[in-house]
Scaffold this motif. Sequence first.
Motif, PDB file in Angstrom:
ATOM      1  N   LYS A 299       0.841  -1.192   0.000  1.00 17.06           N
ATOM      2  CA  LYS A 299       0.000   0.000   0.000  1.00 17.06           C
ATOM      3  C   LYS A 299       0.881   1.248   0.000  1.00 17.06           C
ATOM      4  O   LYS A 299       2.044   1.206   0.395  1.00 17.06           O
ATOM      5  CB  LYS A 299      -0.905   0.016   1.232  1.00 17.06           C
ATOM      6  CG  LYS A 299      -1.887  -1.136   1.290  1.00 17.06           C
ATOM      7  CD  LYS A 299      -2.769  -1.042   2.530  1.00 17.06           C
ATOM      8  CE  LYS A 299      -3.765  -2.187   2.593  1.00 17.06           C
ATOM      9  NZ  LYS A 299      -4.622  -2.110   3.808  1.00 17.06           N
ATOM     10  N   TRP A 300       0.287   2.363  -0.421  1.00 16.56           N
ATOM     11  CA  TRP A 300       1.050   3.613  -0.452  1.00 16.56           C
ATOM     12  C   TRP A 300       1.515   4.015   0.938  1.00 16.56           C
ATOM     13  O   TRP A 300       2.598   4.594   1.092  1.00 16.56           O
ATOM     14  CB  TRP A 300       0.196   4.736  -1.064  1.00 16.56           C
ATOM     15  CG  TRP A 300       0.005   4.590  -2.542  1.00 16.56           C
ATOM     16  CD1 TRP A 300      -1.139   4.307  -3.213  1.00 16.56           C
ATOM     17  CD2 TRP A 300       1.026   4.709  -3.557  1.00 16.56           C
ATOM     18  NE1 TRP A 300      -0.927   4.221  -4.560  1.00 16.56           N
ATOM     19  CE2 TRP A 300       0.412   4.484  -4.805  1.00 16.56           C
ATOM     20  CE3 TRP A 300       2.397   4.981  -3.517  1.00 16.56           C
ATOM     21  CZ2 TRP A 300       1.113   4.528  -5.998  1.00 16.56           C
ATOM     22  CZ3 TRP A 300       3.100   5.023  -4.717  1.00 16.56           C
ATOM     23  CH2 TRP A 300       2.462   4.800  -5.934  1.00 16.56           C
ATOM     24  N   GLU A 301       0.723   3.686   1.937  1.00 19.48           N
ATOM     25  CA  GLU A 301       1.113   4.045   3.299  1.00 19.48           C
ATOM     26  C   GLU A 301       2.312   3.228   3.783  1.00 19.48           C
ATOM     27  O   GLU A 301       2.952   3.583   4.774  1.00 19.48           O
ATOM     28  CB  GLU A 301      -0.060   3.829   4.255  1.00 19.48           C
ATOM     29  CG  GLU A 301      -0.530   2.387   4.357  1.00 19.48           C
ATOM     30  CD  GLU A 301      -1.745   2.201   5.238  1.00 19.48           C
ATOM     31  OE1 GLU A 301      -1.954   1.088   5.742  1.00 19.48           O
ATOM     32  OE2 GLU A 301      -2.499   3.177   5.419  1.00 19.48           O
ATOM     33  N   ASP A 302       2.619   2.132   3.071  1.00 20.25           N
ATOM     34  CA  ASP A 302       3.768   1.296   3.438  1.00 20.25           C
ATOM     35  C   ASP A 302       5.051   1.730   2.740  1.00 20.25           C
ATOM     36  O   ASP A 302       6.105   1.127   2.952  1.00 20.25           O
ATOM     37  CB  ASP A 302       3.484  -0.174   3.088  1.00 20.25           C
ATOM     38  CG  ASP A 302       2.273  -0.726   3.824  1.00 20.25           C
ATOM     39  OD1 ASP A 302       2.056  -0.299   4.971  1.00 20.25           O
ATOM     40  OD2 ASP A 302       1.562  -1.566   3.249  1.00 20.25           O
ATOM     41  N   ASP A 304       7.840   4.585   2.170  1.00 21.69           N
ATOM     42  CA  ASP A 304       8.415   5.792   2.759  1.00 21.69           C
ATOM     43  C   ASP A 304       9.470   6.342   1.797  1.00 21.69           C
ATOM     44  O   ASP A 304      10.605   5.862   1.743  1.00 21.69           O
ATOM     45  CB  ASP A 304       9.047   5.463   4.118  1.00 21.69           C
ATOM     46  CG  ASP A 304       9.432   6.718   4.898  1.00 21.69           C
ATOM     47  OD1 ASP A 304       9.642   7.777   4.260  1.00 21.69           O
ATOM     48  OD2 ASP A 304       9.523   6.651   6.129  1.00 21.69           O
ATOM     49  N   LYS A 311       7.512  -1.392   3.695  1.00 23.48           N
ATOM     50  CA  LYS A 311       6.975  -2.276   4.736  1.00 23.48           C
ATOM     51  C   LYS A 311       6.178  -3.373   4.039  1.00 23.48           C
ATOM     52  O   LYS A 311       5.116  -3.130   3.483  1.00 23.48           O
ATOM     53  CB  LYS A 311       6.076  -1.489   5.696  1.00 23.48           C
ATOM     54  CG  LYS A 311       5.476  -2.326   6.811  1.00 23.48           C
ATOM     55  CD  LYS A 311       4.577  -1.477   7.686  1.00 23.48           C
ATOM     56  CE  LYS A 311       3.912  -2.321   8.778  1.00 23.48           C
ATOM     57  NZ  LYS A 311       2.993  -1.502   9.611  1.00 23.48           N
ATOM     58  N   ARG A 337      -1.795   6.842  -8.683  1.00 25.44           N
ATOM     59  CA  ARG A 337      -2.364   6.683  -7.334  1.00 25.44           C
ATOM     60  C   ARG A 337      -3.885   6.652  -7.444  1.00 25.44           C
ATOM     61  O   ARG A 337      -4.559   7.651  -7.177  1.00 25.44           O
ATOM     62  CB  ARG A 337      -1.888   7.798  -6.416  1.00 25.44           C
ATOM     63  CG  ARG A 337      -0.379   7.844  -6.268  1.00 25.44           C
ATOM     64  CD  ARG A 337       0.042   8.510  -4.987  1.00 25.44           C
ATOM     65  NE  ARG A 337       1.483   8.500  -4.814  1.00 25.44           N
ATOM     66  CZ  ARG A 337       2.102   8.679  -3.648  1.00 25.44           C
ATOM     67  NH1 ARG A 337       1.381   8.893  -2.558  1.00 25.44           N
ATOM     68  NH2 ARG A 337       3.416   8.647  -3.564  1.00 25.44           N
ATOM     69  N   GLU A 340      -5.659   2.754  -2.556  1.00 25.80           N
ATOM     70  CA  GLU A 340      -4.703   2.572  -1.473  1.00 25.80           C
ATOM     71  C   GLU A 340      -3.558   1.661  -1.888  1.00 25.80           C
ATOM     72  O   GLU A 340      -2.493   1.653  -1.254  1.00 25.80           O
ATOM     73  CB  GLU A 340      -5.397   1.968  -0.246  1.00 25.80           C
ATOM     74  CG  GLU A 340      -6.004   0.590  -0.503  1.00 25.80           C
ATOM     75  CD  GLU A 340      -6.626  -0.022   0.728  1.00 25.80           C
ATOM     76  OE1 GLU A 340      -6.174   0.289   1.844  1.00 25.80           O
ATOM     77  OE2 GLU A 340      -7.591  -0.801   0.578  1.00 25.80           O
ATOM     78  N   TRP A 341      -3.764   0.871  -2.951  1.00 29.45           N
ATOM     79  CA  TRP A 341      -2.757  -0.090  -3.383  1.00 29.45           C
ATOM     80  C   TRP A 341      -1.750   0.573  -4.309  1.00 29.45           C
ATOM     81  O   TRP A 341      -2.110   1.339  -5.194  1.00 29.45           O
ATOM     82  CB  TRP A 341      -3.408  -1.263  -4.109  1.00 29.45           C
ATOM     83  CG  TRP A 341      -4.528  -1.894  -3.346  1.00 29.45           C
ATOM     84  CD1 TRP A 341      -5.857  -1.764  -3.581  1.00 29.45           C
ATOM     85  CD2 TRP A 341      -4.405  -2.748  -2.203  1.00 29.45           C
ATOM     86  NE1 TRP A 341      -6.586  -2.487  -2.661  1.00 29.45           N
ATOM     87  CE2 TRP A 341      -5.718  -3.096  -1.803  1.00 29.45           C
ATOM     88  CE3 TRP A 341      -3.319  -3.245  -1.483  1.00 29.45           C
ATOM     89  CZ2 TRP A 341      -5.962  -3.927  -0.713  1.00 29.45           C
ATOM     90  CZ3 TRP A 341      -3.564  -4.083  -0.401  1.00 29.45           C
ATOM     91  CH2 TRP A 341      -4.864  -4.414  -0.024  1.00 29.45           C
TER      92      TRP A 341
END
Length: 448
Positions: A299-302, A304, A311, A337, A340-341
Amino acid sequence: MAKVKFTAGRVTDFQCEQGKRQSFLWDTAAPGLGLRATVTFDSKEKDRSRGKSYIFQAKLNGQAMRITIGAPATWTIDQAQAEARRLKVIIDNGQDPRQVKADGLEAKQAARNAKQAERNAMQTLQVRESVTLGDLWPEYVADRAPQWSDLHHKDHLRIIQAGGVQRTRSPKLTEPGPLASLAGVRLVDLTMERIEAWAKLEAKKRPTRARLALRLLKACLFWCAAHPVYAGISKANAAQSKKARESLGKSKVKNDVLQREQVAAWFAVVRQIANPVISAYLQCLLLTGARREELATLKWEDIDFQWNSLKLNDKVEDFRMVPMTPYVAHLLAALPRRSEWAFSSPTAASGRLTEPSIAHRKACAVAGLDVSLHGLRRSFASLCEWTETPAGIAAQIQGHAPQGVREQNYIRRPLDLLRMWHVKIEAWILEQAGVSFMPMEPGLRAVK
């Protein structure tokens, strides 16, 4: 105590004496039978309610006892007298009527419990005689699915599918799963001999899928053994047959891997794939050495971009942190984008890339290569040898469990140390691929 012969009129006319809360009238026909009239006042001692009931009074072992029989509205005089005589016989036999009543209630309850147990046994027997593997499989999958990965969940669905369904991207129909032939078999009939016969047939057609089916079936039967309904019906060791395993054979060591001289051809065809998400995914899969689902669920939140780290979901641990090398960062930064993936797919129900292997097989066919998606993970491990990367470094990047006492208990590598080697690995692979890439500040740029 006043004693009279009970008649309907006397019972109806009898009232509590003035100023008293209860009065008694005793029967001459049935010893111990009495009629009690009561008055209950409210808190202000004004309004009152009246009531009457038949009672039985006698002595047992020198102790007086009084038992309420019932109201005249529900008990006739004859019935009350018969009940009083019955109670008198019990006392004459040296028994306490109250205890006799309690014992009777307990016996009735025990009889009800026995009948309920018999009904439960009959229900269990019906399940035993009727439930099939196909009946319980959806229940098993629903119960265990929260602990499985998406791919493992799909394996359970496909392994027992009936087949005959139109494929999404092919005119062909889906084939029955290896366990489809056992779906209609009753659980009680799913014996070791039955599974051995099944294994012989499946070994001729698809031994690899059948080996997976046998492992999944074994786990299902162990689940049944601990289930409150299916325990005792299924045979937990039915899928542990040595003959079945011998029939299906052992899985062969996979040798599909990119050699150093094949890297350039592979990159050339993969970078030409029309779908940029699939193209980036396949390149990242090789350059990170990750498992296919670990990267597909990124996911984009993973990601950095500041500290250049990823992650990844890990099947050994909950997750692991790996370096994000410059070229991988460049590929990820160029992705759209849309959700979320990171590797999104607007046509997939999940919203993410689910089946990149089709495009990969077509690209490999053009290049004359034969390598699977998991073969790319093997390729990463093999290509690391050319860069003389320490085995523990490559294993940690790929998420392999630590091997040896030192790896397990003493060595704790920081992400920067992994990055130092991972950047070298990526640079060497890109060099072999003939991909000229130069990180630029503040962004990144690929030079073709």
